[in-house]
Scaffold this motif. Structure first.
Motif, PDB file in Angstrom:
ATOM      1  N   TRP A 116      22.063  22.367  30.622  1.00 25.68           N
ATOM      2  CA  TRP A 116      22.229  23.450  31.582  1.00 25.68           C
ATOM      3  C   TRP A 116      21.554  23.097  32.907  1.00 25.68           C
ATOM      4  O   TRP A 116      20.442  22.554  32.910  1.00 25.68           O
ATOM      5  CB  TRP A 116      21.619  24.746  31.050  1.00 25.68           C
ATOM      6  N   ASP A 117      22.207  23.416  34.009  1.00 29.10           N
ATOM      7  CA  ASP A 117      21.592  23.330  35.330  1.00 29.10           C
ATOM      8  C   ASP A 117      20.775  24.597  35.532  1.00 29.10           C
ATOM      9  O   ASP A 117      21.327  25.692  35.649  1.00 29.10           O
ATOM     10  CB  ASP A 117      22.663  23.196  36.413  1.00 29.10           C
ATOM     11  N   ALA A 118      19.460  24.465  35.555  1.00 26.10           N
ATOM     12  CA  ALA A 118      18.580  25.633  35.618  1.00 26.10           C
ATOM     13  C   ALA A 118      18.667  26.362  36.954  1.00 26.10           C
ATOM     14  O   ALA A 118      18.283  27.529  37.045  1.00 26.10           O
ATOM     15  CB  ALA A 118      17.136  25.203  35.362  1.00 26.10           C
ATOM     16  N   ARG A 119      19.184  25.719  37.979  1.00 20.96           N
ATOM     17  CA  ARG A 119      19.267  26.360  39.301  1.00 20.96           C
ATOM     18  C   ARG A 119      20.395  27.384  39.366  1.00 20.96           C
ATOM     19  O   ARG A 119      20.250  28.434  39.993  1.00 20.96           O
ATOM     20  CB  ARG A 119      19.462  25.296  40.384  1.00 20.96           C
ATOM     21  N   VAL A 120      21.527  27.064  38.728  1.00 23.90           N
ATOM     22  CA  VAL A 120      22.698  27.942  38.845  1.00 23.90           C
ATOM     23  C   VAL A 120      23.159  28.496  37.505  1.00 23.90           C
ATOM     24  O   VAL A 120      24.053  29.332  37.450  1.00 23.90           O
ATOM     25  CB  VAL A 120      23.861  27.192  39.531  1.00 23.90           C
ATOM     26  N   GLY A 121      22.587  28.023  36.381  1.00 21.53           N
ATOM     27  CA  GLY A 121      22.918  28.572  35.078  1.00 21.53           C
ATOM     28  C   GLY A 121      24.246  28.130  34.508  1.00 21.53           C
ATOM     29  O   GLY A 121      24.843  28.864  33.709  1.00 21.53           O
ATOM     30  N   THR A 122      24.719  26.953  34.890  1.00 20.87           N
ATOM     31  CA  THR A 122      25.995  26.454  34.390  1.00 20.87           C
ATOM     32  C   THR A 122      25.789  25.223  33.519  1.00 20.87           C
ATOM     33  O   THR A 122      24.806  24.487  33.660  1.00 20.87           O
ATOM     34  CB  THR A 122      26.947  26.086  35.549  1.00 20.87           C
ATOM     35  N   VAL A 123      26.749  24.996  32.610  1.00 20.72           N
ATOM     36  CA  VAL A 123      26.701  23.826  31.739  1.00 20.72           C
ATOM     37  C   VAL A 123      27.197  22.597  32.491  1.00 20.72           C
ATOM     38  O   VAL A 123      28.265  22.621  33.096  1.00 20.72           O
ATOM     39  CB  VAL A 123      27.559  24.055  30.473  1.00 20.72           C
TER      40      VAL A 123
END
Length: 507
Positions: A457-464
């Motif tokens: 997960w990209d913790a900045r934007v919440g996407t996989v």
């Protein structure tokens, strides 16, 4: 399979009954007269018969039902699982509960240690040379009598001692049979068997040198500390009022932090063997944190090294909260509400509590089996590394509800932190999170799930940004190694499907 043959006699010929069987006496046979029933009228035949239209209607209905059943069966069939792993080890004969790994850049070798419900531990090696990978598995020799619960490597912590001598690379294997066994990482040679606590739950090496080993018990609530070169027990820490679910040295190695089923986080002085402070975060007989409703069975997991001074620790609770404390400051910094109770769940929980009060089962187990009360435990926690720009005060929590949450503790909010991202795989995915790890140089969180999937997960934007499949059952443990000089991550997992898998992630 061939058709069944008729009975044969000892000569191999078929039996033929030309004469009546000997157990019938023809002289005593009795003749029985049966009255012939009158012939049925044509009208009765017509009433008993089904008309053509009705028969056609029923036949069509049967055909439609069969077609619908076939369509339902087809729609329920799961697509085949695509194995995206780079390597798979199938040495175990039962579920795998413990995994650890280390990538050695000098030899270009990945070391993996696994332990499982078959009471066995293995050392797996993957060595790459000239773009060709060679694998090897070594069975670790000690004859355990119960499941392997934890494994640890000291390789990442080894430094030269004061005499300039490099310490040995070692593996620690802990089991529910109470044994802690040391092996050589080089060839799997058994070095020593320590006597320890009942039902070893976890094991950690000291981060400064890797010569001190810490283990905790889920049964007797004790923590033991060993000096591996001298093979001596240095301390036994006593104080938890229940099983010790997790423990670790602080990053500077000057303190020990542990959490337990008694709902407390305890800070210990390694040299003196005394407890320096107790954080009573949960009332295990009632509410979480002393205030929130629906509390429960203690603390489940632990991570340290947060904050600018590295003195923050975070632990997950079965009450659906995560708690952040400052170790040296002896202060509770934040209570993170991970589990979000829906209106339907709140109603069911109230009914469950009423049923319990009315004697309908302790903790409403009957209602739990029917799915009335949602699982809320936080099973994985971790701090974002401080070297990643703009994320120094971030942490992550993962729960059995399948939700990954990213928090910013530098911005005050409800409970002392701000929720930045809530990451879910979709309403149709019912898998929970079992482990999480932050990337060592990127704002990414790697999470493993009960359906055998690994997501990044990209913790900045919440996407996989990455998904790996291959396991056919729940992932029980996961470890991640990083390749120096690149952002590549080597993910190693152990599953209920009895396999160890290695995945490579290249951002």
């Amino acid at each position: 399979m061939a058709d069944a043959l008729p009975p044969t006699n000892n000569n191999g010929d078929e039996e033929v009954f030309d004469e009546p069987p000997t157990f019938i006496d023809l002289n005593s046979a009795v003749e029985v007269k049966v009255d012939d029933a009158p012939a049925a009228d044509d009208d009765d035949d017509e009433d008993a018969m089904m008309d053509d239209d009705e028969m056609a209607h029923n036949q069509n209905a049967t055909t439609n039902n069969t077609a619908a059943a076939d369509e339902t069966t087809t729609s329920n069939e799961q697509p085949p699982i695509i194995d995206q792993s780079k390597a798979t080890f199938t040495s175990h004969t039962d579920a795998i509960y413990a995994i650890t790994s280390h990538y050695d850049a000098q030899s270009n070798t990945l070391y993996i240690v696994s332990g499982g419900g078959d009471d066995r531990a293995y050392l797996h090696l993957i060595t790459t040379s000239n773009n060709q990978a060679q694998t090897k598995t070594i069975s670790l020799a000690h004859p355990h009598t119960d499941s392997i619960s934890c494994v640890a490597l000291n390789t990442s912590y080894i430094t030269n001692d004061v005499s300039g001598t490099t310490q040995a690379n070692q593996i620690a294997v802990g089991s529910y049979d109470g044994s802690i066994v040391l092996y050589s990482t080089t060839d799997g040679t058994l070095l020593h068997v320590f006597e320890g606590p009942t039902d070893v739950e976890w094991a950690r090496f000291h981060p400064k040198g890797g010569t001190v080993l810490l283990v905790g018990s889920i049964a007797d609530g004790t923590i033991w500390m060993y000096h591996t070169p001298s093979k001596q027990c240095l301390q036994v820490f006593v104080g938890h009022e229940g099983g010790v679910t997790d423990g670790v040295f602080t990053m500077d190695g000057k303190a020990i932090v542990s959490c337990g089923q008694d709902g407390t986080v305890r800070v210990w002085a390694p040299k003196k063997g005394v407890c320096k402070h107790v954080f009573r975060l949960m009332d295990v007989n009632g509410s979480g944190g002393g205030e929130e409703e629906g509390g429960g069975g203690g603390l489940t997991c632990l991570a340290v090294g947060g904050g600018q001074d590295g003195q923050l620790a975070i632990c997950g609770g079965e009450d659906g909260n995560a708690y952040v404390v400052h170790v040296s400051g002896k202060k509770v910094v934040a209570t993170l509400t991970h589990f979000e109770e829906s209106a339907a769940t709140a109603t069911a929980t109230t009914a469950n509590n009423n049923n319990t009060a009315n004697g309908q089962g302790e903790d409403g187990m009957e209602e739990d089996e029917e799915g009335f009360v949602e699982a809320r435990s936080v099973e994985a926690v971790g701090f974002c590394p401080g070297n990643i720009p703009g994320t120094a005060h971030w942490c992550a929590t993962g729960g059995v509800d399948g939700v990954l949450k990213v928090w910013n503790m530098n911005v005050g909010g409800v409970g002392g932190a701000q929720l930045r991202q809530k990451c879910t795989r979709g309403a149709d995915v019912k898998a929970g999170i079992t482990r999480l790890r932050w990337h060592n140089s990127l704002p990414l969180v790697i999470a493993s799930y009960t359906d055998g999937v690994v997501c990044i997960w990209d913790a900045r934007v919440g996407t996989v940004v990455g998904t790996f499949t291959g396991h056919e059952d729940m992932i029980n443990d996961m470890d991640v190694s990083f390749v120096d000089g690149s952002n590549a991550a080597v993910i190693v997992t152990g599953s209920d499907d009895k396999s160890v898998k290695m995945f490579e992630f290249h951002p």
